[in-house]
Design an enzyme around this catalytic site. Structure first.
Site, mmCIF file in Angstrom:
data_model
loop_
_atom_site.group_PDB
_atom_site.id
_atom_site.type_symbol
_atom_site.label_atom_id
_atom_site.label_comp_id
_atom_site.label_asym_id
_atom_site.label_seq_id
_atom_site.Cartn_x
_atom_site.Cartn_y
_atom_site.Cartn_z
ATOM 1 N N GLY A 164 8.509 1.462 9.161
ATOM 2 C CA GLY A 164 7.534 2.217 9.460
ATOM 3 C C GLY A 164 7.392 2.396 10.966
ATOM 4 C CG HIS A 198 -0.243 -0.353 2.670
ATOM 5 N ND1 HIS A 198 0.843 0.555 3.111
ATOM 6 C CD2 HIS A 198 -0.281 -1.484 3.368
ATOM 7 C CE1 HIS A 198 1.260 0.041 4.146
ATOM 8 N NE2 HIS A 198 0.652 -1.098 4.384
ATOM 9 C CE LYS A 227 0.922 -0.754 9.900
ATOM 10 N NZ LYS A 227 0.374 -2.091 10.761
ATOM 11 C CB SER A 268 -2.518 -2.416 8.097
ATOM 12 O OG SER A 268 -2.146 -3.728 8.102
ATOM 13 C CG HIS A 287 4.484 -1.676 1.969
ATOM 14 N ND1 HIS A 287 2.960 -2.052 1.905
ATOM 15 C CD2 HIS A 287 4.924 -2.430 2.813
ATOM 16 C CE1 HIS A 287 2.891 -2.867 2.958
ATOM 17 N NE2 HIS A 287 3.759 -3.319 3.508
HETATM 18 P P1 AMP Z 1 4.823 -5.377 6.398
HETATM 19 O O1 AMP Z 1 4.651 -5.458 5.038
HETATM 20 O O2 AMP Z 1 3.586 -5.259 7.244
HETATM 21 O O3 AMP Z 1 5.861 -6.309 7.169
HETATM 22 O O4 AMP Z 1 5.595 -3.780 6.709
HETATM 23 C C1 AMP Z 1 6.795 -3.571 5.775
HETATM 24 C C2 AMP Z 1 7.230 -2.069 6.306
HETATM 25 O O5 AMP Z 1 6.217 -1.072 5.943
HETATM 26 C C3 AMP Z 1 7.528 -2.314 7.832
HETATM 27 O O6 AMP Z 1 8.578 -1.500 8.350
HETATM 28 C C4 AMP Z 1 6.002 -1.700 8.331
HETATM 29 O O7 AMP Z 1 6.534 -0.753 9.501
HETATM 30 C C5 AMP Z 1 6.020 -0.365 7.166
HETATM 31 N N1 AMP Z 1 4.740 0.081 7.200
HETATM 32 C C6 AMP Z 1 3.557 -0.683 7.282
HETATM 33 N N2 AMP Z 1 2.357 0.061 7.347
HETATM 34 C C7 AMP Z 1 2.883 1.315 7.052
HETATM 35 C C8 AMP Z 1 2.262 2.491 7.073
HETATM 36 N N3 AMP Z 1 0.795 2.660 7.136
HETATM 37 N N4 AMP Z 1 2.934 3.723 7.110
HETATM 38 C C9 AMP Z 1 4.226 3.792 6.760
HETATM 39 N N5 AMP Z 1 4.946 2.324 6.930
HETATM 40 C C10 AMP Z 1 4.238 1.171 7.093
#
Ligand code: AMP
Length: 282
Positions: A147, A34, A149, A185, A37
């Site tokens: 992130g 999204h 988050k 997310s 990322h």
């Molecule tokens: P994930 O694919 O959920 O493992 O997330 C990959 C990276 O994207 C991680 O460093 C997360 O913290 C970051 N991330 C996820 N959601 C967001 C968001 N809404 N804003 C900024 N970064 C994000």
């Protein structure tokens, strides 16, 4: 964008970039991308001539097999989105490339993982640290972007880098939100339209709690208020709401105990588990 399924060709690509004196920024993800990322990729592109991202749904960090199975996977749109923002390389390994044998290595981060996500998802951060260590060894980035988050994850990876002396600088990027405040997310796509509307309550609860704390309410009182707000809807189940010191994640009894408190929340909306957080500016 070059796509690498194997380690050796990615390493060869990076050796060549480094020979030219180019720094490498790295953005690990689990896919189902999204805008949040993409903001990490954009932050890396600002700082570095070369940006590498990865997509790997890491089995070791899922304590719940159903959650792993239901985790959204959208590789074709992910690749198109990464190309559009100008990511230079994607590492997209199969599980067998990352885990040739079943891993026996475990991490223990002590206090950092005995609260919040670590408490409710036993073994989760050990799995995160394992895959991030593997990825850092493979990519050897100069900078890595995460992130806000997932703040507890950031604190744990910061500790991992310090302890194992990884030669990488970590950057934390602000949380990107939908227009109603819901933190973006990958899991949001599993919400029904009604649940999606309700899910903004996590962010609203954080905003309200932050206001109450700034006005002098006690943490215990704020916790009860958050619980009541979320659970007034039968489809929402609060897992935790905590106020912690953002540096060492120690839970606070009074906000004055820390110079940079953070409010953290996790809740189920239907069967989708969501998290969010907010720094308390004082
Ligand atoms: P994930 O694919 O959920 O493992 O997330 C990959 C990276 O994207 C991680 O460093 C997360 O913290 C970051 N991330 C996820 N959601 C967001 C968001 N809404 N804003 C900024 N970064 C994000």
């Amino acid at each position: 964008m070059q796509i690498f399924k194997e380690i050796a060709p990615l390493k060869a690509f990076l050796v060549e970039k480094r020979r030219l004196g180019q720094t490498v920024g790295f953005v690990p993800t689990m896919g189902a991308l999204h805008e949040g990322h993409l903001s990490l990729i954009q932050a890396s592109k600002k700082d570095n001539p070369v940006t590498v991202s990865s997509i790997f749904v890491n089995p070791a960090q899922f304590n719940n097999p159903a959650d792993l199975e239901k985790y959204p996977r959208t590789p074709d749109t992910d690749i198109a989105m990464m190309e559009k923002v100008g990511c230079d390389a994607l590492f997209f390994p199969d599980t067998g490339v990352m885990y040739e044998t079943e891993s026996t290595v475990r991490f223990d981060f002590g206090n950092l993982e005995q609260v919040m996500e670590g408490k409710f998802r036993p073994g989760h951060f050990s799995g995160v640290a394992l895959v991030v260590s593997k990825l850092f060894h493979i990519v050897e980035p100069d900078y890595a972007y995460f992130g806000q988050k997932d703040w507890q994850q950031f604190a744990i990876i910061r500790q991992l880098v310090r302890e194992l002396k990884f030669n990488v600088q970590l950057k934390s990027v602000p949380t990107l939100r939908e227009s109603d405040g819901l933190a973006m997310s990958s899991r949001n796509m599993r919400l029904t339209p009604t649940q999606r509307k309700k899910a903004a309550v996590l962010h609203h609860a954080l905003v309200h709690a932050s206001g109450m704390l700034k006005n002098g309410s006690a943490i215990e009182e704020v916790k009860m208020h958050v619980q009541r707000t979320l659970e007034s809807d039968h489809e929402i189940k609060l897992e935790y709401f905590e106020v912690a010191n953002s540096e060492n994640l120690k839970l606070l009894n009074r906000v004055e105990e820390s110079v940079s408190p953070i409010l953290c929340i996790a809740a189920f909306v239907g069967d989708v588990r969501l998290i969010d957080n907010m720094f308390l500016s004082r």
